[in-house]
Design a protein around this motif. Structure first.
Motif, short mmCIF file in Angstrom:
data_model
loop_
_atom_site.label_atom_id
_atom_site.label_comp_id
_atom_site.label_asym_id
_atom_site.label_seq_id
_atom_site.Cartn_x
_atom_site.Cartn_y
_atom_site.Cartn_z
N PRO A 281 0.82 -1.21 0.00
CA PRO A 281 0.00 0.00 0.00
C PRO A 281 0.86 1.26 0.00
O PRO A 281 1.89 1.34 0.67
N LEU A 282 0.41 2.26 -0.76
CA LEU A 282 1.16 3.50 -0.90
C LEU A 282 0.51 4.61 -0.09
O LEU A 282 -0.71 4.61 0.14
N SER A 283 1.31 5.56 0.31
CA SER A 283 0.79 6.73 1.01
C SER A 283 -0.14 7.51 0.07
O SER A 283 0.19 7.69 -1.10
N PRO A 284 -1.29 7.99 0.56
CA PRO A 284 -2.20 8.75 -0.30
C PRO A 284 -1.57 10.01 -0.87
O PRO A 284 -2.03 10.53 -1.89
N ALA A 285 -0.53 10.52 -0.24
CA ALA A 285 0.10 11.76 -0.70
C ALA A 285 1.16 11.52 -1.77
O ALA A 285 1.61 12.47 -2.42
N LEU A 286 1.54 10.25 -1.98
CA LEU A 286 2.69 9.98 -2.85
C LEU A 286 2.43 10.37 -4.30
O LEU A 286 3.16 11.19 -4.87
N LEU A 287 1.42 9.80 -4.90
CA LEU A 287 1.23 10.00 -6.34
C LEU A 287 0.79 11.42 -6.70
O LEU A 287 1.23 11.94 -7.74
N PRO A 288 -0.04 12.11 -5.89
CA PRO A 288 -0.29 13.53 -6.20
C PRO A 288 1.00 14.34 -6.20
O PRO A 288 1.16 15.26 -7.01
N ALA A 289 1.93 13.99 -5.30
CA ALA A 289 3.22 14.69 -5.27
C ALA A 289 4.00 14.43 -6.55
O ALA A 289 4.65 15.33 -7.11
N VAL A 290 3.93 13.20 -7.05
CA VAL A 290 4.63 12.85 -8.29
C VAL A 290 4.02 13.61 -9.47
O VAL A 290 4.74 14.09 -10.35
N ILE A 291 2.70 13.74 -9.49
CA ILE A 291 2.04 14.48 -10.57
C ILE A 291 2.48 15.95 -10.56
O ILE A 291 2.76 16.53 -11.61
N GLY A 292 2.58 16.53 -9.36
CA GLY A 292 3.06 17.91 -9.27
C GLY A 292 4.48 18.04 -9.81
O GLY A 292 4.79 18.99 -10.54
N ALA A 293 5.33 17.09 -9.45
CA ALA A 293 6.71 17.12 -9.95
C ALA A 293 6.74 16.93 -11.46
O ALA A 293 7.51 17.58 -12.17
N GLY A 294 5.89 16.03 -11.95
CA GLY A 294 5.84 15.80 -13.40
C GLY A 294 5.40 17.03 -14.17
O GLY A 294 5.98 17.34 -15.22
N ASP A 295 4.41 17.74 -13.66
CA ASP A 295 3.95 18.96 -14.33
C ASP A 295 5.07 20.00 -14.38
O ASP A 295 5.27 20.68 -15.39
N ALA A 296 5.78 20.14 -13.26
CA ALA A 296 6.87 21.12 -13.20
C ALA A 296 8.00 20.76 -14.16
O ALA A 296 8.53 21.62 -14.88
N LEU A 297 8.37 19.50 -14.19
CA LEU A 297 9.45 19.06 -15.08
C LEU A 297 9.04 19.18 -16.54
O LEU A 297 9.84 19.60 -17.40
#
Length: 205
Positions: free
Chosen positions: A151-167
């Motif tokens: 199981p993954l932290s609920p905050a993990l993938l939204p954080a990745v999406i934010g990083a992806g948008d910035a990159l």
């Protein structure tokens, strides 16, 4: 004998085909001129229809932009799904595939989608659409990652999406190489996945 009313020979497109045509033309206009110059009047002129036809399909220019963004999100999700089907299920490869699919889909759309997002910034329609799209994207990522790390932290993938948008934004602007963006996002995802998998779990009382 020559038909005195040649326009009568023109066939009218069915509504769904006309709608699809208008969206295709809208994408062309945005790619050529950006969002600042985009209007329904210009869309109608380029598509060869009257302004009332354009307004019959879209209430305003924002409605066109919202639909274009929705199509983009659908393509992004489909790109990820196809990419995940070809992985060997190793965590490193899955993270690399998720990151690559995210960056590549943004790059395929170029400045067109960046302009759409900027033009719709703060609009309730875009906010809800992005939330809905992110939920679907996150679900696909969780389906691929959870069997590997739990199981993954609920905050993990939204954080990745934010990083992806910035990159992606930096890459589209020419400030970052695409391969560096993919590699960086994969590293972020792998690190966050590792931290989430090894984080102490709350005990129920």
């Amino acid at each position: 004998m020559t038909d005195p009313h040649p326009q009568r020979k023109r066939s009218r497109l069915p509504r769904d085909e006309r709608h699809a045509q208008l969206l295709r033309v809208a994408r062309q206009l945005l790619d050529e001129q950006g969002t600042d110059e985009f209007t329904l009047g210009r869309l109608a002129a380029r598509a060869g229809v009257s302004k009332p036809v354009a307004y019959d399909h879209f209430a305003d220019r924002s409605a066109v932009l919202v639909e274009l963004y929705h199509e983009f999100e659908q393509r992004q999700h489909a790109t990820l799904s196809r990419a995940l089907q070809s992985t060997n299920d190793g965590i490193d490869e899955v993270c690399s595939v998720v990151a690559g699919a995210y960056i590549d889909c943004w790059l395929a759309e170029g400045r067109e989608m960046s302009g759409v997002v900027a033009a719709l910034a703060g609009s309730p329609e875009l906010i809800e659409l992005r939330r809905e799209a992110e939920r679907g994207y996150i679900a696909a990522c969780e389906q691929a990652l959870t069997p590997l790390v739990g199981p993954l932290s609920p905050a993990l993938l939204p954080a990745v999406i934010g990083a992806g948008d910035a990159l992606a934004a930096e890459t589209i602007a020419g400030a970052l190489d695409a391969s560096d963006a993919r590699r960086t996002l994969a590293t972020v995802l792998l690190a966050l996945t590792h931290d989430s998998a090894h984080a102490p779990k709350e005990q129920s009382t």
